[in-house]
Scaffold this active site. Structure first.
Site, mmCIF file in Angstrom:
data_model
loop_
_atom_site.group_PDB
_atom_site.id
_atom_site.type_symbol
_atom_site.label_atom_id
_atom_site.label_comp_id
_atom_site.label_asym_id
_atom_site.label_seq_id
_atom_site.Cartn_x
_atom_site.Cartn_y
_atom_site.Cartn_z
ATOM 1 N N ARG A 148 -0.876 14.124 14.894
ATOM 2 C CA ARG A 148 0.356 13.845 14.086
ATOM 3 C C ARG A 148 0.330 14.656 12.814
ATOM 4 O O ARG A 148 -0.302 15.581 12.531
ATOM 5 C CB ARG A 148 0.043 12.345 13.728
ATOM 6 C CG ARG A 148 -1.451 12.092 13.037
ATOM 7 C CD ARG A 148 -1.518 10.702 12.658
ATOM 8 N NE ARG A 148 -3.014 10.726 12.134
ATOM 9 C CZ ARG A 148 -4.017 10.123 13.052
ATOM 10 N NH1 ARG A 148 -4.000 9.956 14.528
ATOM 11 N NH2 ARG A 148 -5.517 10.110 12.562
ATOM 12 N N ASP A 149 1.428 14.318 11.804
ATOM 13 C CA ASP A 149 1.472 14.925 10.486
ATOM 14 C C ASP A 149 2.020 16.146 10.691
ATOM 15 O O ASP A 149 1.599 17.205 10.026
ATOM 16 C CB ASP A 149 0.122 14.726 9.631
ATOM 17 C CG ASP A 149 -0.631 13.397 9.832
ATOM 18 O OD1 ASP A 149 0.251 12.233 10.232
ATOM 19 O OD2 ASP A 149 -1.744 13.488 9.496
ATOM 20 N N ASP B 15 -0.304 8.387 2.008
ATOM 21 C CA ASP B 15 -0.292 9.742 2.157
ATOM 22 C C ASP B 15 1.251 10.075 1.429
ATOM 23 O O ASP B 15 2.383 9.307 1.987
ATOM 24 C CB ASP B 15 -0.107 10.517 3.399
ATOM 25 C CG ASP B 15 -0.981 9.855 4.277
ATOM 26 O OD1 ASP B 15 -2.211 9.200 3.827
ATOM 27 O OD2 ASP B 15 -1.144 10.323 5.592
ATOM 28 N N SER C 109 2.986 10.212 8.948
ATOM 29 C CA SER C 109 3.140 11.042 7.945
ATOM 30 C C SER C 109 4.028 12.381 8.556
ATOM 31 O O SER C 109 3.873 12.652 9.668
ATOM 32 C CB SER C 109 1.835 11.565 7.386
ATOM 33 O OG SER C 109 1.440 10.449 6.418
ATOM 34 N N LEU D 116 0.840 -1.226 -0.165
ATOM 35 C CA LEU D 116 -0.113 -0.028 0.055
ATOM 36 C C LEU D 116 0.916 1.375 0.034
ATOM 37 O O LEU D 116 1.702 1.499 0.857
ATOM 38 C CB LEU D 116 -0.863 0.078 1.292
ATOM 39 C CG LEU D 116 -1.797 1.247 1.619
ATOM 40 C CD1 LEU D 116 -2.996 1.196 1.122
ATOM 41 C CD2 LEU D 116 -1.836 1.548 3.018
ATOM 42 N N GLN E 190 3.950 6.942 2.562
ATOM 43 C CA GLN E 190 3.393 5.875 3.520
ATOM 44 C C GLN E 190 3.342 4.715 2.743
ATOM 45 O O GLN E 190 2.613 4.580 1.894
ATOM 46 C CB GLN E 190 2.162 6.266 4.109
ATOM 47 C CG GLN E 190 2.075 7.322 5.078
ATOM 48 C CD GLN E 190 2.775 7.254 6.323
ATOM 49 O OE1 GLN E 190 2.144 6.473 7.230
ATOM 50 N NE2 GLN E 190 3.970 7.729 6.771
ATOM 51 N N GLU F 258 -6.552 15.852 9.567
ATOM 52 C CA GLU F 258 -5.194 14.983 9.148
ATOM 53 C C GLU F 258 -4.259 15.778 8.016
ATOM 54 O O GLU F 258 -4.959 16.667 7.415
ATOM 55 C CB GLU F 258 -5.434 13.573 8.482
ATOM 56 C CG GLU F 258 -6.194 12.557 9.819
ATOM 57 C CD GLU F 258 -6.081 11.213 9.289
ATOM 58 O OE1 GLU F 258 -6.623 11.070 7.984
ATOM 59 O OE2 GLU F 258 -5.704 10.264 9.931
HETATM 60 C C1 FRU Z 1 -3.699 9.799 6.766
HETATM 61 C C2 FRU Z 1 -3.205 9.329 7.740
HETATM 62 C C3 FRU Z 1 -2.242 10.219 8.747
HETATM 63 C C4 FRU Z 1 -1.403 9.220 9.336
HETATM 64 C C5 FRU Z 1 -0.903 8.344 8.152
HETATM 65 C C6 FRU Z 1 -0.547 6.824 8.765
HETATM 66 O O1 FRU Z 1 -4.126 9.061 5.807
HETATM 67 O O2 FRU Z 1 -4.002 8.624 8.616
HETATM 68 O O3 FRU Z 1 -2.935 10.958 9.657
HETATM 69 O O4 FRU Z 1 0.039 9.955 9.668
HETATM 70 O O5 FRU Z 1 -1.967 8.109 7.471
HETATM 71 O O6 FRU Z 1 -0.426 6.080 7.615
#
Ligand code: FRU
Length: 491
Positions: free
Chosen positions: A171-172, A52, A112, A49, A68, A230
């Protein structure tokens, strides 16, 4: 039509297994690479897969992009950052694993984040997804440095941990430098204890240390807008600030049953009061079925343009390639500009350099192509991937009463994610003038009226679905596109 959720098929152990050697996925890649739906000019995972985009930045003549990556299949589990590079945002090279979950802070995934080049260095900021033995999550904001030799060195300690006055959803990190403040800022996607989406802001005068919590981002009127924001991102274009994020856990108008979206607002960011004031409401960054987690590249020197990348996919969607153990692809990177206070998106200009001659506009799609349809105002119909007799397909119809394009994928042979909606609308108040369609093996990206709106979707046409039909009087130009990604096995 309803594909089994991969989480129901995969055990926890299978999803969260650490990749010990490339040999563990060599055969998987060999099998995946034979799939006729492999993309030819879009970034895609070698297997497993891709979701992001992460760490997107221009550094020393090279575009660095990470995504990701769960190596094992089309399932959300352990996450790596897979690295690809490009000289021109069109030709992409697989570089292998860019970042692996190998510390206590990111034991269950490198989630991310973003990149920024400072002087000779490229820094990557990411979320260390730590989970303890009871599966309790602690998200850390971590950093790493990409060396001249291509080796990544993680900082031994996170820049900061989560705040306990917000939920575990923090996060992110998107890091930006704001010249007039002479400071770096990190925007973190978050959820408050009332389960409302928020962004948190941290500040420092240095990229790798001294980070302090500055406060919550205030966006007047958006205090109750989704349950989690996100992948926040902010970018300045022609003196305007553009705030981008992916709100989730909510339905929004015009998005059918989906609870994952990607929006933007054009406005002004005041770093003294931590307030983003939108000029008007929010807009969808893309109106399509499959578009999420967009972020802009760092270190783009042109003050009038940003470069955007995003995942063609949605967190809760499942695709026909899932059972074949791969899913996800990136959009063709886009140039963002502001005209009369409005955002316009176009595919990066160099896409035209890989045009491979014009194909006859004879009602047949030639495979990978860039198609421009120009129409006199009024009625508009464009049906892509129709059968030889003109029936079926991915239909794009302008409803003159609604003043909206109605886009319907329900007549395709391969149907998927029907439970979140197979028909979406794009408001086009001034009528349709042109549509540019960028078509690869399993995706279509539409640019409506010179990029005033866009619509991205996965499409898996059957062998019988390679025709198109269009309104009488429309002018159609089709250019074939040369392959620009090499499907090689680099881990
Ligand atoms: C968005 C998300 C982010 C996270 C990541 C994990 O698609 O949920 O918030 O960091 O994917 O893969």
């Amino acid at each position: 039509m309803r594909l089994p959720r991969p989480e129901q098929i995969w055990t926890h152990e299978q999803r969260y297994r650490i990749l010990k050697s490339p040999d563990e996925i060599r055969e998987l890649h060999d099998r995946v690479a034979k799939d006729p739906y492999r993309q030819t000019f879009h970034v895609q995972p070698i297997a497993g897969l891709s979701s992001d985009p992460n760490g997107f930045a221009y550094h020393k003549g090279v575009w660095h992009l990470y995504y990701q990556w769960c190596p094992w299949g089309a399932v959300h589990g352990i996450k790596y950052w897979y690295h690809v590079t490009s000289p021109d945002l069109i030709h992409w090279k697989n570089e292998g694993v860019g970042m692996a979950p190998d510390t206590v802070y990111d034991n269950m995934g490198c989630h991310s984040g973003s990149g920024i080049a400072v002087g000779d260095d490229l820094y990557l900021l990411y979320t260390g997804n730590h989970r303890d033995e009871n599966w309790i999550r602690t998200p850390y904001t971590c950093a790493a440095k990409l060396g001249e030799d291509g080796k990544l060195t993680k900082l031994p300690k996170p820049l900061f941990g989560p705040r306990d006055d917000y939920s575990e959803h923090q996060r992110d990190p998107k890091v930006v430098y704001v010249p007039e403040k002479k400071k770096y800022y990190i925007f973190i996607g978050a959820q408050n204890l009332e389960k409302q989406g928020r962004a948190l802001i941290y500040e420092s005068d240095q990229p790798l240390e001294g980070w302090k919590f500055a406060g919550e981002l205030k966006v007047p009127g958006f205090e109750a807008f989704g349950g989690m924001w996100e992948c926040p991102c902010i970018v300045r274009i022609s003196g305007k600030d553009v705030l981008i994020f992916s709100p989730q856990y909510t339905k929004l108008p015009g998005r059918a049953e989906s609870t994952n979206h990607n929006v933007y607002m054009v406005g002004h960011m005041d770093y003294d009061t931590l307030t983003f004031t939108p000029d008007s409401g929010y807009q969808y960054l893309d109106f399509g079925f499959d578009f999420y987690a967009a972020q802009c590249a760092a270190n783009v020197e042109d003050p009038d343009k940003a470069i955007l990348i995003s995942w063609i996919g949605l967190p809760d969607n499942h695709y026909p390639a899932d059972p074949k153990d791969w899913e996800g692809t990136m959009i063709v990177p886009r140039e963002l500009r502001i005209k009369d206070g409005k955002l316009y998106q176009t595919p990066v200009a160099d896409l035209e350099k890989v045009w491979d001659g014009e194909a006859p506009a004879d009602g047949t799609l030639p495979g990978a192509c860039d198609m421009l349809v120009t129409v006199p105002e009024g009625a508009f119909d464009l049906n892509l991937f129709t059968k030889a007799d003109g029936t079926g397909g991915f239909t794009i119809h302008y409803d003159q009463e609604k003043k909206a394009l109605v886009i319907d994928k329900s007549k395709l042979d391969e149907r998927f994610n029907d439970e979140v909606g197979e028909v979406l609308e794009v408001p086009v108040p001034d009528g349709v003038k042109n549509i540019r369609a960028i078509i690869d093996s399993c995706s279509v990206e539409l640019y409506i009226n010179d990029g005033a709106s866009t619509f991205s979707a996965h499409v898996y046409p059957s062998a019988a679905e390679h025709g198109y039909t269009v309104t009488d009087g429309a002018q159609v130009k089709i250019w074939k596109i040369k392959p620009t990604v090499v499907d090689d096995f680099v881990v």
